[in-house]
Design a protein around this motif. Structure first.
Motif, PDB file in Angstrom:
ATOM      1  N   PHE A 184       0.832  -1.200   0.000  1.00  0.00           N
ATOM      2  CA  PHE A 184       0.000   0.000   0.000  1.00  0.00           C
ATOM      3  C   PHE A 184       0.870   1.255   0.000  1.00  0.00           C
ATOM      4  CE2 PHE A 184      -2.916   3.165   1.802  1.00  0.00           C
ATOM      5  CZ  PHE A 184      -4.005   2.972   0.964  1.00  0.00           C
ATOM      6  N   TRP A 185       2.006   1.194   0.684  1.00  0.00           N
ATOM      7  CA  TRP A 185       2.928   2.337   0.721  1.00  0.00           C
ATOM      8  C   TRP A 185       3.455   2.641  -0.677  1.00  0.00           C
ATOM      9  CZ3 TRP A 185       8.210   2.203  -0.437  1.00  0.00           C
ATOM     10  CH2 TRP A 185       8.917   3.365  -0.128  1.00  0.00           C
ATOM     11  N   LEU A 186       3.729   1.598  -1.471  1.00  0.00           N
ATOM     12  CA  LEU A 186       4.282   1.802  -2.805  1.00  0.00           C
ATOM     13  C   LEU A 186       3.313   2.500  -3.748  1.00  0.00           C
ATOM     14  CD1 LEU A 186       6.245  -1.506  -3.514  1.00  0.00           C
ATOM     15  CD2 LEU A 186       7.180   0.809  -3.375  1.00  0.00           C
ATOM     16  N   SER A 187       2.008   2.371  -3.498  1.00  0.00           N
ATOM     17  CA  SER A 187       1.039   3.044  -4.356  1.00  0.00           C
ATOM     18  C   SER A 187       0.811   4.486  -3.922  1.00  0.00           C
ATOM     19  CB  SER A 187      -0.289   2.273  -4.361  1.00  0.00           C
ATOM     20  OG  SER A 187      -0.772   2.114  -3.057  1.00  0.00           O
ATOM     21  N   GLY A 188       1.459   4.902  -2.867  1.00  0.00           N
ATOM     22  CA  GLY A 188       1.386   6.281  -2.421  1.00  0.00           C
ATOM     23  C   GLY A 188       0.201   6.551  -1.520  1.00  0.00           C
ATOM     24  N   SER A 189       0.466   6.995  -0.297  1.00  0.00           N
ATOM     25  CA  SER A 189      -0.625   7.293   0.628  1.00  0.00           C
ATOM     26  C   SER A 189      -0.104   8.135   1.776  1.00  0.00           C
ATOM     27  CB  SER A 189      -1.234   5.999   1.176  1.00  0.00           C
ATOM     28  OG  SER A 189      -2.235   6.292   2.126  1.00  0.00           O
ATOM     29  N   VAL A 190      -0.933   9.060   2.242  1.00  0.00           N
ATOM     30  CA  VAL A 190      -0.609   9.804   3.467  1.00  0.00           C
ATOM     31  C   VAL A 190      -1.414   9.266   4.635  1.00  0.00           C
ATOM     32  CG1 VAL A 190       0.077  11.919   2.295  1.00  0.00           C
ATOM     33  CG2 VAL A 190      -2.323  11.586   2.902  1.00  0.00           C
ATOM     34  N   GLY A 191      -2.284   8.286   4.378  1.00  0.00           N
ATOM     35  CA  GLY A 191      -3.064   7.655   5.425  1.00  0.00           C
ATOM     36  C   GLY A 191      -2.312   6.478   6.016  1.00  0.00           C
ATOM     37  N   GLY A 192      -2.617   6.165   7.272  1.00  0.00           N
ATOM     38  CA  GLY A 192      -1.968   5.039   7.930  1.00  0.00           C
ATOM     39  C   GLY A 192      -0.513   5.297   8.267  1.00  0.00           C
ATOM     40  N   ARG A 193      -0.085   6.535   8.206  1.00  0.00           N
ATOM     41  CA  ARG A 193       1.299   6.892   8.541  1.00  0.00           C
ATOM     42  C   ARG A 193       1.315   7.568   9.911  1.00  0.00           C
ATOM     43  NH1 ARG A 193       1.187   4.464   4.304  1.00  0.00           N
ATOM     44  NH2 ARG A 193       2.418   4.874   2.452  1.00  0.00           N
ATOM     45  N   LYS A 194       2.091   7.022  10.804  1.00  0.00           N
ATOM     46  CA  LYS A 194       2.202   7.639  12.117  1.00  0.00           C
ATOM     47  C   LYS A 194       2.926   8.977  12.020  1.00  0.00           C
ATOM     48  CE  LYS A 194       2.165   3.286  14.693  1.00  0.00           C
ATOM     49  NZ  LYS A 194       2.893   2.436  15.655  1.00  0.00           N
ATOM     50  N   LEU A 195       2.644   9.830  12.975  1.00  0.00           N
ATOM     51  CA  LEU A 195       3.254  11.162  12.973  1.00  0.00           C
ATOM     52  C   LEU A 195       4.766  11.082  13.141  1.00  0.00           C
ATOM     53  CD1 LEU A 195       2.172  14.012  12.637  1.00  0.00           C
ATOM     54  CD2 LEU A 195       2.066  14.215  15.128  1.00  0.00           C
ATOM     55  N   GLU A 196       5.239   9.965  13.693  1.00  0.00           N
ATOM     56  CA  GLU A 196       6.689   9.813  13.894  1.00  0.00           C
ATOM     57  C   GLU A 196       7.447   9.837  12.570  1.00  0.00           C
ATOM     58  OE1 GLU A 196       4.402   8.121  15.376  1.00  0.00           O
ATOM     59  OE2 GLU A 196       4.770   8.237  17.552  1.00  0.00           O
ATOM     60  N   PHE A 197       6.828   9.336  11.501  1.00  0.00           N
ATOM     61  CA  PHE A 197       7.483   9.350  10.196  1.00  0.00           C
ATOM     62  C   PHE A 197       7.744  10.789   9.740  1.00  0.00           C
ATOM     63  CE2 PHE A 197       6.104   4.971   9.973  1.00  0.00           C
ATOM     64  CZ  PHE A 197       7.083   4.371   9.215  1.00  0.00           C
ATOM     65  N   LEU A 198       6.726  11.627   9.887  1.00  0.00           N
ATOM     66  CA  LEU A 198       6.890  13.028   9.491  1.00  0.00           C
ATOM     67  C   LEU A 198       7.879  13.733  10.408  1.00  0.00           C
ATOM     68  CD1 LEU A 198       6.085  15.409   7.716  1.00  0.00           C
ATOM     69  CD2 LEU A 198       4.164  15.830   9.253  1.00  0.00           C
ATOM     70  N   GLN A 199       7.819  13.457  11.695  1.00  0.00           N
ATOM     71  CA  GLN A 199       8.749  14.094  12.631  1.00  0.00           C
ATOM     72  C   GLN A 199      10.191  13.730  12.313  1.00  0.00           C
ATOM     73  OE1 GLN A 199       7.063  12.571  16.280  1.00  0.00           O
ATOM     74  NE2 GLN A 199       5.825  14.416  16.625  1.00  0.00           N
ATOM     75  N   ALA A 200      10.410  12.505  11.800  1.00  0.00           N
ATOM     76  CA  ALA A 200      11.776  12.069  11.489  1.00  0.00           C
ATOM     77  C   ALA A 200      12.364  12.818  10.302  1.00  0.00           C
ATOM     78  CB  ALA A 200      11.782  10.561  11.213  1.00  0.00           C
ATOM     79  N   VAL A 201      11.518  13.190   9.343  1.00  0.00           N
ATOM     80  CA  VAL A 201      12.032  13.813   8.118  1.00  0.00           C
ATOM     81  C   VAL A 201      11.768  15.313   8.043  1.00  0.00           C
ATOM     82  CG1 VAL A 201      11.747  11.658   6.842  1.00  0.00           C
ATOM     83  CG2 VAL A 201       9.939  13.379   6.763  1.00  0.00           C
ATOM     84  N   PHE A 202      10.910  15.826   8.944  1.00  0.00           N
ATOM     85  CA  PHE A 202      10.527  17.232   8.820  1.00  0.00           C
ATOM     86  C   PHE A 202      11.717  18.199   8.897  1.00  0.00           C
ATOM     87  CE2 PHE A 202       8.890  21.332  10.278  1.00  0.00           C
ATOM     88  CZ  PHE A 202       7.953  21.572   9.285  1.00  0.00           C
ATOM     89  N   PRO A 203      12.717  17.962   9.757  1.00  0.00           N
ATOM     90  CA  PRO A 203      13.872  18.876   9.750  1.00  0.00           C
ATOM     91  C   PRO A 203      14.536  18.978   8.382  1.00  0.00           C
ATOM     92  CG  PRO A 203      13.914  17.503  11.711  1.00  0.00           C
ATOM     93  CD  PRO A 203      12.826  16.962  10.845  1.00  0.00           C
ATOM     94  N   TYR A 204      14.632  17.863   7.665  1.00  0.00           N
ATOM     95  CA  TYR A 204      15.228  17.881   6.331  1.00  0.00           C
ATOM     96  C   TYR A 204      14.332  18.632   5.350  1.00  0.00           C
ATOM     97  CZ  TYR A 204      17.857  14.095   8.530  1.00  0.00           C
ATOM     98  OH  TYR A 204      18.604  13.345   9.388  1.00  0.00           O
ATOM     99  N   MET A 205      13.023  18.409   5.462  1.00  0.00           N
ATOM    100  CA  MET A 205      12.091  19.150   4.615  1.00  0.00           C
ATOM    101  C   MET A 205      12.224  20.652   4.844  1.00  0.00           C
ATOM    102  SD  MET A 205       8.466  17.095   4.692  1.00  0.00           S
ATOM    103  CE  MET A 205       8.167  15.633   3.705  1.00  0.00           C
TER     104      MET A 205
END
Length: 336
Positions: A184-205
């Motif tokens: 499901f991740w490979l087809s692209g989705s922002v659902g079912g993603r924990k906030l920790e994923f965004l927190q891990a990459v947000f500084p780079y963004m």
């Protein structure tokens, strides 16, 4: 190039309208779904949490989903604008140029054969994949007597995307457990993603967003041609390398959070230039806002079009992006 918003006050007003649109879409995404809630329920989920289904859905599903869509959409929009400016190719996009495919390939390899599950490792692997595929596409597009051309870049990107997709499918056939984890991740989705994923990459963004706007003026000069830019004292190679680094950060971070989502970065720069012209500072800003709006709208549509089932958001963006790609490509051929 004529623009719809031809003065700075109008452009500032457009930014305000765009931010209001993002607030409205965020509200809609937060409140409506399989379980409809209310604005008061959303507030109570953080101020008077009682463990109810509505409160859990708000905190664990809806809020991360909205924040993921905002951040990933902005990153893809800005990355597309940077890539189109850097390559002077109107159909440039991190998906079409193989950056998303490379990042996804490296992640699938790490999950399938190494068993990596660390968020930090996941992020760096995604960055490495985007950088590697971008470098290969650049080298392939530079081959031949004509050197680097938009057509060769597009063909090289398509070839790498196809190769990476085939390699991913081959790996997943060998490992059914990995298939369950990443399908499901490979087809692209922002659902079912924990906030920790965004927190891990947000500084780079965030660093990449700032870097994009710092590079806006040098890129504007670079668009006049390498010879002119060098004549004005610009270190063109440094500008290109820094732009490439920013694109890799934006693409890799987006794939790490939401999987490979295509066509957002293709559409938004064209819409931005239609609204504000060719000034790269405004184009990058509008591309970020429009990218967030498009991804939020696509995510909302993905939830409601087959309710209670859910369509992958990558499929929704492709419904808009593919006809747009054909239109832009045909327009470019007609000019020739």
């Amino acid at each position: 190039m004529k623009s719809l918003l031809h003065s700075n006050p109008l452009k500032i007003a457009g930014v305000c309208i765009g931010l209001f649109l993002l607030l409205y879409l965020s509200y809609f995404s937060l409140i409506f779904g399989v379980i409809d809630t209310s604005w008061q329920t959303a507030i109570d989920a953080y101020t008077h949490f009682n463990g109810s289904n509505e409160h859990i859905v708000i905190k664990e599903v809806r809020v991360p989903r909205v924040l993921n869509a905002l951040a990933v959409g902005a990153s893809l929009g800005i990355a597309g604008a940077l890539l189109q400016s850097l390559t002077r190719n109107p159909v440039a996009d991190v998906e079409l140029f193989g950056l998303n495919a490379g990042a996804a390939l490296f992640v699938v390899f790490a999950v399938t054969f190494v068993g990596i599950s660390s968020l930090t490792a996941f992020t760096w692997i995604s960055f490495l994949g985007a950088a590697a595929s971008g470098l290969v596409v650049y080298l392939l597009g530079s081959l031949g007597r004509d050197g680097l051309t938009p057509v060769k870049l597009t063909l090289a990107g398509a070839a790498i995307t196809a190769l990476a997709a085939s390699a991913r499918h081959g790996m997943l056939v060998l490992n059914e457990k990995a298939l369950d984890e990443v399908l499901f991740w490979l087809s692209g989705s922002v659902g079912g993603r924990k906030l920790e994923f965004l927190q891990a990459v947000f500084p780079y963004m965030a660093v990449a967003w700032v870097g994009a706007f710092l590079l806006a003026r040098p890129i504007q000069t670079l668009l006049m041609g390498d010879d002119v830019a060098k004549g004005l004292g610009q270190r063109t190679l440094l500008v290109k390398v820094m732009t490439g680094v920013v694109i890799v950060l934006l693409s890799g971070a987006s794939v790490a959070v939401a999987g490979p989502i295509g066509f957002v970065g293709l559409v938004t720069p064209h819409l931005a230039r239609y609204l504000v012209g060719v000034d790269t500072r405004w184009v990058f800003l509008y591309s970020g806002i429009l990218g967030s709006a498009i991804l939020l709208a696509a995510d909302i549509a993905a939830r409601f079009i087959a309710k209670p089932a859910e369509v992958p958001i990558g499929a929704m963006t492709a419904l808009v992006g593919i006809p747009f790609f054909i239109y832009v490509a045909r327009k470019g051929l007609e000019k020739k």
